[in-house]
Design a protein around this motif. Structure first.
Motif, PDB file in Angstrom:
ATOM      1  N   THR A   1      38.295  -5.125  19.885  1.00 14.11           N
ATOM      2  CA  THR A   1      38.030  -6.495  20.298  1.00 14.11           C
ATOM      3  C   THR A   1      38.885  -6.894  21.491  1.00 14.11           C
ATOM      4  O   THR A   1      40.113  -6.730  21.474  1.00 14.11           O
ATOM      5  CB  THR A   1      38.275  -7.469  19.133  1.00 14.11           C
ATOM      6  OG1 THR A   1      37.397  -7.134  18.050  1.00 14.11           O
ATOM      7  CG2 THR A   1      38.029  -8.907  19.551  1.00 14.11           C
ATOM      8  N   ILE A   2      38.249  -7.413  22.513  1.00 15.47           N
ATOM      9  CA  ILE A   2      38.952  -7.902  23.695  1.00 15.47           C
ATOM     10  C   ILE A   2      39.703  -9.181  23.333  1.00 15.47           C
ATOM     11  O   ILE A   2      39.134 -10.103  22.749  1.00 15.47           O
ATOM     12  CB  ILE A   2      37.966  -8.195  24.838  1.00 15.47           C
ATOM     13  CG1 ILE A   2      37.193  -6.934  25.225  1.00 15.47           C
ATOM     14  CG2 ILE A   2      38.681  -8.771  26.048  1.00 15.47           C
ATOM     15  CD1 ILE A   2      36.012  -7.191  26.155  1.00 15.47           C
ATOM     16  N   SER A   3      40.972  -9.235  23.681  1.00 12.62           N
ATOM     17  CA  SER A   3      41.752 -10.462  23.479  1.00 12.62           C
ATOM     18  C   SER A   3      42.731 -10.608  24.636  1.00 12.62           C
ATOM     19  O   SER A   3      43.082  -9.636  25.311  1.00 12.62           O
ATOM     20  CB  SER A   3      42.525 -10.408  22.153  1.00 12.62           C
ATOM     21  OG  SER A   3      43.572  -9.457  22.210  1.00 12.62           O
TER      22      SER A   3
ATOM     23  N   PRO B   1      22.318  -6.596  25.669  1.00 10.32           N
ATOM     24  CA  PRO B   1      23.714  -6.239  25.937  1.00 10.32           C
ATOM     25  C   PRO B   1      24.410  -7.347  26.711  1.00 10.32           C
ATOM     26  O   PRO B   1      23.809  -7.945  27.607  1.00 10.32           O
ATOM     27  CB  PRO B   1      23.604  -4.956  26.764  1.00 10.32           C
ATOM     28  CG  PRO B   1      22.210  -4.934  27.286  1.00 10.32           C
ATOM     29  CD  PRO B   1      21.369  -5.673  26.307  1.00 10.32           C
ATOM     30  N   PRO B   2      25.645  -7.657  26.372  1.00 13.59           N
ATOM     31  CA  PRO B   2      26.352  -8.734  27.067  1.00 13.59           C
ATOM     32  C   PRO B   2      26.734  -8.323  28.490  1.00 13.59           C
ATOM     33  O   PRO B   2      26.823  -7.139  28.805  1.00 13.59           O
ATOM     34  CB  PRO B   2      27.596  -8.956  26.208  1.00 13.59           C
ATOM     35  CG  PRO B   2      27.818  -7.641  25.524  1.00 13.59           C
ATOM     36  CD  PRO B   2      26.460  -7.056  25.302  1.00 13.59           C
ATOM     37  N   ALA B   3      26.971  -9.311  29.323  1.00 16.44           N
ATOM     38  CA  ALA B   3      27.352  -9.051  30.716  1.00 16.44           C
ATOM     39  C   ALA B   3      28.832  -8.691  30.791  1.00 16.44           C
ATOM     40  O   ALA B   3      29.675  -9.405  30.232  1.00 16.44           O
ATOM     41  CB  ALA B   3      27.075 -10.287  31.558  1.00 16.44           C
TER      42      ALA B   3
ATOM     43  N   PRO C   1      32.476  -7.119  27.787  1.00 14.50           N
ATOM     44  CA  PRO C   1      32.134  -6.495  26.502  1.00 14.50           C
ATOM     45  C   PRO C   1      30.847  -5.668  26.582  1.00 14.50           C
ATOM     46  O   PRO C   1      29.997  -5.927  27.415  1.00 14.50           O
ATOM     47  CB  PRO C   1      31.938  -7.685  25.563  1.00 14.50           C
ATOM     48  CG  PRO C   1      31.495  -8.796  26.478  1.00 14.50           C
ATOM     49  CD  PRO C   1      32.206  -8.571  27.780  1.00 14.50           C
ATOM     50  N   TYR C   2      30.752  -4.670  25.675  1.00 17.18           N
ATOM     51  CA  TYR C   2      29.506  -3.914  25.559  1.00 17.18           C
ATOM     52  C   TYR C   2      28.753  -4.285  24.288  1.00 17.18           C
ATOM     53  O   TYR C   2      27.610  -3.875  24.110  1.00 17.18           O
ATOM     54  CB  TYR C   2      29.762  -2.403  25.598  1.00 17.18           C
ATOM     55  CG  TYR C   2      30.595  -1.858  24.453  1.00 17.18           C
ATOM     56  CD1 TYR C   2      30.008  -1.450  23.263  1.00 17.18           C
ATOM     57  CD2 TYR C   2      31.979  -1.731  24.583  1.00 17.18           C
ATOM     58  CE1 TYR C   2      30.768  -0.959  22.216  1.00 17.18           C
ATOM     59  CE2 TYR C   2      32.752  -1.221  23.541  1.00 17.18           C
ATOM     60  CZ  TYR C   2      32.145  -0.850  22.367  1.00 17.18           C
ATOM     61  OH  TYR C   2      32.915  -0.361  21.336  1.00 17.18           O
ATOM     62  N   TYR C   3      29.374  -5.073  23.416  1.00 11.52           N
ATOM     63  CA  TYR C   3      28.703  -5.619  22.242  1.00 11.52           C
ATOM     64  C   TYR C   3      29.549  -6.779  21.732  1.00 11.52           C
ATOM     65  O   TYR C   3      30.792  -6.743  21.831  1.00 11.52           O
ATOM     66  CB  TYR C   3      28.530  -4.568  21.136  1.00 11.52           C
ATOM     67  CG  TYR C   3      27.840  -5.143  19.919  1.00 11.52           C
ATOM     68  CD1 TYR C   3      26.486  -5.447  19.962  1.00 11.52           C
ATOM     69  CD2 TYR C   3      28.544  -5.449  18.771  1.00 11.52           C
ATOM     70  CE1 TYR C   3      25.850  -6.032  18.880  1.00 11.52           C
ATOM     71  CE2 TYR C   3      27.917  -6.028  17.683  1.00 11.52           C
ATOM     72  CZ  TYR C   3      26.573  -6.321  17.744  1.00 11.52           C
ATOM     73  OH  TYR C   3      25.945  -6.913  16.680  1.00 11.52           O
TER      74      TYR C   3
END
Length: 306
Positions: free
Chosen positions: A138-140, A297-299, A152-154
């Motif tokens: 998880t990106i934080s 898919p998210p940008a 993100p890729y998901y």
């Protein structure tokens, strides 16, 4: 550090296991589905792109010198990274992303997976034990101070699992006063923000969290829904609750000192979204196990820290 890590090699993985209901808008099917042991993402990987005229960077030079992409990943997370006992190969959406990236960089999908706890990822990226981390990471903002993220890729959410006969949890507020298993980092932070009255019990591995719920040592387990739905789908002693909260955007973790390589990986994510590789990978791993169409898919760059 090496004592904490185990190494396994994966080239073209086959198969995966159940996961992801609320994330995709569908429902998880049962572990008895014959697709459980027969899914195969090798076609999606084989049809993935190879990067052309990529800029030379220190990280890319090292990866090409190795002839393999070294990644931090999981072999115990159903649906995202799981060792298939029938084939001996690591299977799932995350390992498929890593294989597609390896093919984009090297021309062949050669991946060497290093496993370890959630609290080791920044350290092994910083000391170059791995080149990337693709493991429901998880990106934080706090992690982004230590490593870079492409993605993100998901995007998943935070969810809650209890024992089969555990308490009724319908919203995150119902965790107040309860002992809740979490892994260190993003899951622990998300629970603290969403329900400060919950008593977080920290375990390094998701398998330890699951065991604590089964054994009654905690009353619930909170993590991202990608992890939880997969575990609950293959273990009748665990029950997924309807409680979800927050957002868990998954990114590809990278060393912080090579911004040009991050741009290569960002362009890779854009490429696999545009050419259908991302969707094919989803359809060959998650798709047969959940109802509903593949999500969009998210940008890349769309969340803080990415």
């Amino acid at each position: 550090m090496s004592a904490l890590l185990s190494r396994r090699t994966a080239l073209l993985a086959a198969g995966t296991v159940p996961l992801l209901a609320s994330c995709s808008g569908g429902t998880t099917r049962t572990a008895g589905n014959p697709a459980y042991a027969t899914l195969d993402q090798s076609d999606a990987v084989a049809r993935g792109p190879v990067g052309a005229d990529l800029p030379e960077t220190p990280t890319l030079r090292r990866i090409r010198g190795q002839g393999v992409l070294r990644q931090s990943g999981s072999v115990t997370t159903p649906g995202f990274g799981m060792m298939n006992p029938a084939t001996g190969k690591i299977t799932g959406f995350d390992i498929g992303i890593a294989q597609l990236l390896a093919k984009y960089l090297l021309g062949t999908p050669e991946v060497d997976t290093i496993t370890g706890g959630a609290d080791t990822r920044e350290a092994i990226l910083q000391n170059r034990s791995v080149d990337v981390a693709v493991c429901t990471y998880t990106i934080s903002k706090s992690r982004a101070r230590l490593v870079s993220f492409a993605g993100p890729y998901y995007v998943a959410r935070s969810g809650v699992v209890v024992g089969a006969d555990g308490p009724q949890i319908t919203a995150v507020r119902d965790l107040a006063g309860k002992d809740v298993a979490v892994q260190p980092g993003a899951a622990q932070e998300a629970l603290r923000k969403a329900c400060p009255q919950a008593r977080a019990v920290v375990f390094e591995e998701s398998s330890q969290c699951a065991a604590a719920v089964r054994q009654g040592r905690v009353q619930a387990w909170s993590a991202n829904t990608a992890i939880l739905l997969g575990k609950a789908a293959v273990d009748a002693r665990l029950r997924m609750t309807p409680a979800t909260y927050g957002s868990s955007p998954f990114g590809i973790g990278l060393p912080k000192d090579d911004p040009a390589f991050k741009q290569i990986v960002v362009e890779f994510l854009r490429r696999i979204a545009a050419d259908g590789s991302w969707r094919r990978l989803w359809e060959q791993t998650v798709g047969p196990l959940v109802s509903g169409p593949a999500p969009e898919p998210p940008a890349p760059g769309s969340v803080p820290g990415s």
